[in-house]
Design an enzyme around this catalytic site. Structure first.
Site, PDB file in Angstrom:
ATOM      1  N   SER A  87      -2.887   2.341   5.528  1.00  0.00           N
ATOM      2  CA  SER A  87      -3.652   2.703   4.338  1.00  0.00           C
ATOM      3  C   SER A  87      -3.216   4.082   3.831  1.00  0.00           C
ATOM      4  O   SER A  87      -2.048   4.294   3.537  1.00  0.00           O
ATOM      5  CB  SER A  87      -5.155   2.646   4.633  1.00  0.00           C
ATOM      6  OG  SER A  87      -5.929   2.842   3.478  1.00  0.00           O
ATOM      7  N   HIS A 190      -9.491  -1.292  -0.909  1.00  0.00           N
ATOM      8  CA  HIS A 190      -8.467  -2.337  -0.829  1.00  0.00           C
ATOM      9  C   HIS A 190      -8.957  -3.681  -1.354  1.00  0.00           C
ATOM     10  O   HIS A 190      -8.572  -4.735  -0.854  1.00  0.00           O
ATOM     11  CB  HIS A 190      -7.933  -2.460   0.606  1.00  0.00           C
ATOM     12  CG  HIS A 190      -7.397  -1.171   1.140  1.00  0.00           C
ATOM     13  ND1 HIS A 190      -6.305  -0.542   0.584  1.00  0.00           N
ATOM     14  CD2 HIS A 190      -7.837  -0.366   2.149  1.00  0.00           C
ATOM     15  CE1 HIS A 190      -6.085   0.590   1.241  1.00  0.00           C
ATOM     16  NE2 HIS A 190      -7.003   0.718   2.179  1.00  0.00           N
TER      17      HIS A 190
END
Length: 303
Positions: A87, A190
């Site tokens: 991430s 996300h």
């Protein structure tokens, strides 16, 4: 092959940066990182409490800064043959691979954190970890609840995201063989909820220079190596609203013959996942400067 990995949000803890401030040049470097990111990283990493550093606009630059501090302190890092980040950790990986300058990485991650915080404030959403169970059955249940997979972490761990009431429904009636653990994050990262943040980051990313990586660099999009620096930056932008495929990254590590993993600060999470998914591959979590000796020893072994 020895590689370095860089953790994502949730790996931070109060005061974790304090031991790093004694490293040569660390205080000056952190002051510069603070200016670039727009966050007082010294105070955040040494004084602020858990709630304050959980705020995504603080946590994101704080984690990337810590990763780069520890990366710069790692002796023999030129022996590292590949890098990947989870991430927001992809920004640290991009800097370590030479795709972005440290200034560009910290500037962009500051913008990313603020944009994602703003997007998260627009709806009551959150994230939960689903441990165990059959993945197909879990995904089917997510469709029923209009939830989305956010992080495929491998090792039987899937992080899901969406509306709070839907997450509560999932926890009340979990899929057979699973445990549902609510995460302390204020947003469905996300997922489609982050679309406004994608556009804000895209505009900023278009203004920075990108170079092709000088080591292997894997993407969270599908776990594949990316040879183009500009393509990797584009993937960094899109990844804000798309799932993190860390499971595929680890599969690619295995295919590439990775024989040692160093996780940079604030370390521990990715080493834990690797122990389950990449059994037998030695790994070192660099949590404090005291761990650099073990990391150096691992990197120095020929493989």
């Amino acid at each position: 092959m020895r590689i370095a990995v860089f953790p994502g949000q949730g790996s931070q803890s109060p005061g974790f940066l304090a031991p790093w401030l004694d490293a040569d040049g660390a205080a000056d470097r952190l002051a510069q990182y603070s200016e670039w990111s727009g966050v007082d990283l010294v105070a955040a990493g040494t004084e602020w409490d858990a709630d304050r550093i959980r705020d995504t606009q603080v946590a994101q630059p704080l984690i990337v800064a810590a990763s780069l501090l520890s990366w710069n302190a790692l002796p023999d890092r030129e022996r590292i043959a590949g890098v990947a980040g989870h991430s927001v950790g992809e920004f640290a990986a991009a800097a370590a691979a030479g795709v972005l300058s440290e200034q560009a990485a910290l500037t962009l991650v500051g913008i990313r954190g603020r944009a994602m915080a703003e997007a998260a404030a627009a709806a009551e959403t959150g994230m939960s970890a689903v441990i165990g169970g059959d993945e197909a059955a879990i995904l089917s249940r997510l469709d029923e609840l209009d939830l989305a997979p956010a992080n495929y972490n491998g090792g039987g761990q899937l992080v899901v995201a969406g509306a709070l009431d839907a997450l509560q429904a999932l926890a009340a009636e979990p899929v057979a063989g699973t445990r549902v653990i609510p995460l302390q994050v204020a947003g469905a990262f996300h997922t489609r909820y982050m679309a406004p943040a994608v556009e804000a980051l895209r505009a900023a990313a278009a203004e920075v220079a990108a170079s092709d990586p000088d080591v292997l660099l894997w993407t969270n999009r599908n776990g594949a190596p990316v040879a183009s620096g500009r393509e990797f930056v584009d993937l960094l932008v899109d990844q804000v609203a798309s799932p993190v495929r860390w499971d595929l990254c680890m599969a690619s590590f295995a295919d590439a013959g990775v024989s040692g993993i160093v996780e940079l600060s604030p370390a521990g999470t990715l080493v834990g996942l690797a122990k389950r998914a990449l059994r037998g591959v030695p790994a070192v979590a660099v949590k404090t400067p005291d761990d650099l000796e073990a990391a150096t020893a691992l990197v120095a072994v020929d493989a």
